[in-house]
Design a protein around this motif. Structure first.
Motif, PDB file in Angstrom:
ATOM      1  N   VAL A 194      33.636  40.696  45.119  1.00 42.06           N
ATOM      2  CA  VAL A 194      32.596  39.986  46.049  1.00 42.06           C
ATOM      3  C   VAL A 194      31.444  39.971  45.271  1.00 42.06           C
ATOM      4  O   VAL A 194      30.770  40.842  44.759  1.00 42.06           O
ATOM      5  N   VAL A 237      34.291  35.218  47.464  1.00 39.77           N
ATOM      6  CA  VAL A 237      35.207  36.139  47.503  1.00 39.77           C
ATOM      7  C   VAL A 237      36.436  35.568  46.721  1.00 39.77           C
ATOM      8  O   VAL A 237      37.086  34.438  47.150  1.00 39.77           O
ATOM      9  N   LYS A 271      43.178  39.747  49.196  1.00 46.21           N
ATOM     10  CA  LYS A 271      41.907  39.831  49.970  1.00 46.21           C
ATOM     11  C   LYS A 271      41.855  39.062  51.193  1.00 46.21           C
ATOM     12  O   LYS A 271      42.445  37.825  51.321  1.00 46.21           O
ATOM     13  N   GLU A 286      37.840  45.415  51.165  1.00 40.80           N
ATOM     14  CA  GLU A 286      36.505  45.897  50.624  1.00 40.80           C
ATOM     15  C   GLU A 286      35.694  46.567  51.675  1.00 40.80           C
ATOM     16  O   GLU A 286      34.456  46.842  51.255  1.00 40.80           O
ATOM     17  N   TYR A 304      28.243  34.128  49.462  1.00 38.89           N
ATOM     18  CA  TYR A 304      28.921  35.293  48.870  1.00 38.89           C
ATOM     19  C   TYR A 304      30.235  34.398  48.334  1.00 38.89           C
ATOM     20  O   TYR A 304      30.894  33.850  49.202  1.00 38.89           O
TER      21      TYR A 304
END
Length: 404
Positions: free
Chosen positions: A10, A40, A136, A159, A38
């Motif tokens: 991230v 990822v 993820k 996460e 962000y």
């Protein structure tokens, strides 16, 4: 702002705007702000969480190119589509024609009109659905009216990152993007910015704030990656901010009715009516909190709070130049229009030549969908003793409506 790693896979790739001093016309931003986005990265594909204001697209693109080969970005998740979040979508989609954009149902409608494009590759995310990037997982949590109907959160369980959109955010420019790096001397400033942000953005939506908190209460959140301000961390500012949201969003319950009487008065005539009306209210509701506020001298912040928290109120104005006077209009400019509907309100005033002031107030309050007394109370110039007795009766009648 360069690309900054938040946790494994991230990366913060948004931009800072330290010079911003006003946001959305009415919000002062003493400490600037940031437009957070962000990245990822999973084993199979990568996703962006939101974009930035269009004015900062070039810097944003530099951050992205430093962080990743753009062709590896398969998804763009739009938790919310206000232009400070979606401003770069159209240009990004032009660079990445195969980009899949994940939005809520409402977001799909808004984004088409914001970008003026009907050919975007949109994926409608339903509450609880997930997207697997390979190691993820992005899980989508519907969060309507936090603070638009399109809003949602995105949860990354591996996460323990909650991409909370505007929720829990603040207009505060922190170059490191982590609350743990805030110098001690700036922490009070950050908290003040967060409080102001909550009041302006989420204050009208307190029931939805409570629902939003309920939806995430079972998550082991280590990071709240907001859309403005630093990322909040567990053990840092996260618990304090969430506690503030929880406490501030609770319904205001008065043990006794709160009934302010707001007025202005050029020659004490409307003031005399205000005091007589206040006495009448107290005759019916002796334990009610009834105070008359001359808006020329009263604290504007306090009267703004009162008009939005009261159980009902009286508003009085003389007529000057065929209108109500500016302090009254200033008070009404602070009304929370989302929650003011059906609030009991009575109108009164003294006038001389014409008398349009009170009718003009009625028109505005009808627009706010207040529950107005059927008739307003007005007198010409100086009220007689009989007028003042009628004003007391007007106050009693209003109190019966509150009591009722």
């Amino acid at each position: 702002m360069a690309d900054i790693q938040i946790t494994n896979g991230v990366t913060s790739v948004g931009v800072l705007n330290p010079n911003m001093r006003v946001f959305d016309i009415v919000m002062p931003t003493e400490y600037g702000s940031s437009y957070n986005s962000y990245l990822v990265e999973g084993e199979r594909s990568a996703a962006l969480i939101e974009t930035v204001h269009l004015d900062f697209f070039d810097e944003y693109l530099e951050n992205l190119r430093r962080a990743i080969d753009l062709n590896k970005i398969e998804y763009l998740v739009m938790n919310h589509n206000e232009p400070d979040h979606s401003g770069s979508v159209e240009r990004l989609a032009g660079l990445l024609p195969n980009l899949k954009i994940v939005v809520s149902q409402a977001g799909s409608l808004y984004l088409k009109n914001i970008t003026n494009r009907s050919d975007l590759n949109l994926i409608i995310a339903k509450d609880g659905e997930s997207l697997d990037l390979g190691g993820k997982t992005l899980r989508f949590i519907s969060a309507p009216f936090l603070h638009w109907p399109d809003s949602m959160f995105t949860w990354l369980p591996e996460e323990k990152v909650l991409f909370s959109c505007d929720f829990l955010g603040a207009h505060f420019c922190e170059p490191t993007m982590l609350d743990t790096h805030l110098p001690e001397r700036y922490r009070d400033g950050y908290f003040s910015a967060m409080v102001g942000y909550y009041g302006a953005i989420f204050g009208p939506f307190k029931p939805y704030v409570r629902k939003g908190l309920e939806k995430i209460q079972g998550l082991d959140i280590q990071y709240a990656a907001t859309s403005h301000g630093p990322v909040l961390t567990k053990g840092g500012m996260l618990e304090k901010v969430m506690d503030y949201y929880r406490e501030t969003s609770q319904p205001v319950v008065h043990e006794q009715p709160l009934i302010p009487v707001f007025y202005t008065s050029a020659y004490h005539n409307t003031e005399k009516l205000a005091l007589a009306i206040a006495r009448g209210i107290k005759e019916v509701l002796p334990h009610a909190e009834v105070t008359a506020y001359d808006l020329v001298y009263a604290d504007p912040a306090e009267t703004a709070r009162l008009i939005n928290e009261c159980d009902g109120c009286m508003i009085g104005s003389p007529t000057i130049n065929r209108d109500a006077v500016p302090p009254i209009w200033a008070l009404l400019s602070h009304v929370d229009a989302v929650n003011f509907a059906k609030r009991p309100v009575g109108l009164f005033g003294s006038y001389g030549w014409s008398g349009e002031g009170v009718p003009n107030l009625r028109a505005r309050l009808e627009g706010l969908k207040a529950r107005l007394m059927p008739e307003d109370f007005r007198v010409v110039f100086v009220p007689t003793e009989a007028d003042l007795e009628k004003a007391r009766a007007f106050g009693r009648s209003f109190a019966e409506q509150i009591k009722g």
